[in-house]
Design an enzyme around this catalytic site. Sequence first.
Site, PDB file in Angstrom:
ATOM      1  CG  ASP A 154      -2.017   1.105   0.871  1.00 30.24           C
ATOM      2  OD1 ASP A 154      -3.041   1.043   0.189  1.00 30.24           O
ATOM      3  OD2 ASP A 154      -1.782   2.057   1.916  1.00 30.24           O
ATOM      4  CG  HIS A 234      -8.042   2.990  -0.297  1.00 33.35           C
ATOM      5  ND1 HIS A 234      -7.697   2.576  -1.516  1.00 33.35           N
ATOM      6  CD2 HIS A 234      -6.758   3.019   0.426  1.00 33.35           C
ATOM      7  CE1 HIS A 234      -6.397   2.485  -1.706  1.00 33.35           C
ATOM      8  NE2 HIS A 234      -5.743   2.807  -0.501  1.00 33.35           N
ATOM      9  CG  ASP A 307      -5.856   5.335   3.469  1.00 29.08           C
ATOM     10  OD1 ASP A 307      -4.733   4.973   3.687  1.00 29.08           O
ATOM     11  OD2 ASP A 307      -5.985   5.909   2.437  1.00 29.08           O
TER      12      ASP A 307
END
Lengths: 428, 325
Positions: A154, A234, A307
Amino acid sequence: MKPILLKGGRVIDPAPQLDQTADVLIEDGRITAVEPNIAAGDGVETVDVSGMVVAPGLIDVHVHFREPGKEEAETVATGAQSAAAGGFTSVCSMPNTQPVTDNQAAVGFIVKQASAANSARVFPYGAISVGQNGEQLAEFARLIEAGVVALSDDGHPVVSSHLMRTALEYAQVFGIPIANHCEELTLADRGTMHEGVVSTRLGLKGIPAAAEDIMVARDVILAELTGGHIHLCHVSTKGAVDIIRRAKDKGVRVTAEVTPHHLTLTHEECEGYNTNAKMNPPLREEADVAALREGLRDGTIDLIATDHAPHHYEAKERDFDEAPFGIIGLETALGLGVHELIGGGVLSLPDLIRRMSTEPARAFHLEGGTLGKGKPADVVVFDPDATWTVDPSRFYSKSRNTPYTDHTLTGRVERTIVGGRTVYERAT
Amino acid sequence: MIRDASSPVPSLGKDLLGLEPLSTDQIQLILDTAEPFKEVSERAIKKVPTLRGKTIVNLFYEASTRTRIAFEFAEKRLSADTVNIAAAGSSVEKGESLVDTARNLEAMRIDMVVVRHPSSGAAAFLADRIASNVINAGDGWHEHPTQGLLDLLTIRDKFGRIDGLKVCICGDILHSRVARSNIWGLLKLGAAVAVCGPRSLLPRGIEELGVQVFGRPEEAIEWADVLNVLRLQLERMQGGYIPSLGEFYRVFGITQERLDRAPRDLLILHPGPMNRGVEIDSRVADGPHSVILQQVTNGIAVRMAVLYLLAGGTPERADVSKGEG
């Protein structure tokens, strides 16, 4: 550790579909009884929680704590305390620290800092590839021995389909998910916000929704090919929700998360070149928000993750092109969920807890997410009716980069208990 | 179009960041104020004392010839003291941030900053953080308001009005701040606006701004009274938005042959610098209906008007009757 008796709250535990007024007894770090009218024994700390909700502690599978590397923005300790203040008892921290958690030593450091923080539990992600460079697989087995609960690059999408396929295959024996930030980079091409009429007006380079849809489609196809577990970070587009829904109908092992901000804001928020509305994936359009809410309601999207992406004030205090992506979210997530999703008729209170605790625990194979007898006492107590105004200067996070300043939210965390120990209690 | 003297005079506020935030009256005010300033540049002594004692910094983070020089002439003809700062060779190269550069300038007690920057929103960013007047001389792909204003003034000079005209902006709309300022200015003054170019150079959702889209220049030429031909930004074409300059010229170039088939004479504008033989043919650029050089002349008058109004002047008191000394 003193036993705690939470008396008279509305106890919600979605796993056994429990939703009733009851007492919760915590002894030796574990939940030992959930039933009405438990008598307080000697030496028990009794807390009157009438009018409050007592639920399994929230779990956030997507946070960025900046230690090591950018401690001015967040450390493991401040991040864990921010999580606790938001009602979270466990979080999973992404590997894009400096250095990257692509080896045992780096993971061990996070585990050590988390233990020292002695607050919300912090479970590190390991990197999928060495240095997050997208080339060579990191040593999954060693990372897992050191304490990682999932793998992700990520911050960067896994560009190579071959590498993603290999990761999905190789991770299966260990039973942990591979999480991807879905963005087709040649199409996103250094865009800074959602491509649409707002980017056109502001003269900013857009990231089309298709950049996400393409990568989501690829990843579910590879999950189908390999039988591996793909977790989609997300999700922000209507197209992605549709693709995931179809994949789940076919039985592909896919789980998906959505952030509070993608559920509540649109690209309009970027007006005035607001760098606190700059994140990746970008805020999209009304139709996307509606599709995400529907996806969350019908279970296409499994869970809510923040996030949480802290940035130092100076980093966001620049022109839009130059400012980094990301906002913090741990301390506003529950308030947004109650205010916007329950208030907006999308979810019931038990559904919200399911999406913020039960499902994250299940998808990432974490303990917690339930108030079952004998389970670790990871508990949140919150007032579901209290309204409050977001004031970033009061955040426990080191950073202040939120687009929700001065927003009124509903649902206020009163107490967070991790392993039977109160790690956050609202100052009165 | 001259404003009714009895109506209240709108002010421009502190900054000129774009034409989108301006009202129709504010745009008219600038154009009307530019009229008397045109004459100053025709004098033997091209100077009026209007901004004597004001200090203006021209802060250019991007290369510019026409805009920078036009601002500098406008400032000098209004008797302001000016300093030019280019990013190259300044503290910007040492990593100083935009806001620190501006605050340092402000500490030197300046009155106005004219800023050109490669990032959209940079002028607004600066304007929010310093007390001096900020004039946007082009920010990223966002706006270039003084260019939009000088285009409006040039069209108005020719037709006596903007209202009811059909204006098509041709070429690379995606990367063009000139296009956006033109769209807002023209729409607010009552023109019908279209854009024409390859779909790969038109930003998404452009129709939602209230403009028509033509895929081919022939359609635009059939429709329009005015063509504003944009520069194809060669430095941006690495991104592969079009196959080649030659093909662009062949399909989208504004050529005399195409104009010959127009039902009426079209006024031709171009913000410069031109790529002759790419977006425009020399016969068109240098032809009888081209007002490309009038644009340059008007660029000074419009900027004088903007500087004057932001400094607190009113059109009635534009002190242009007496020359320097």
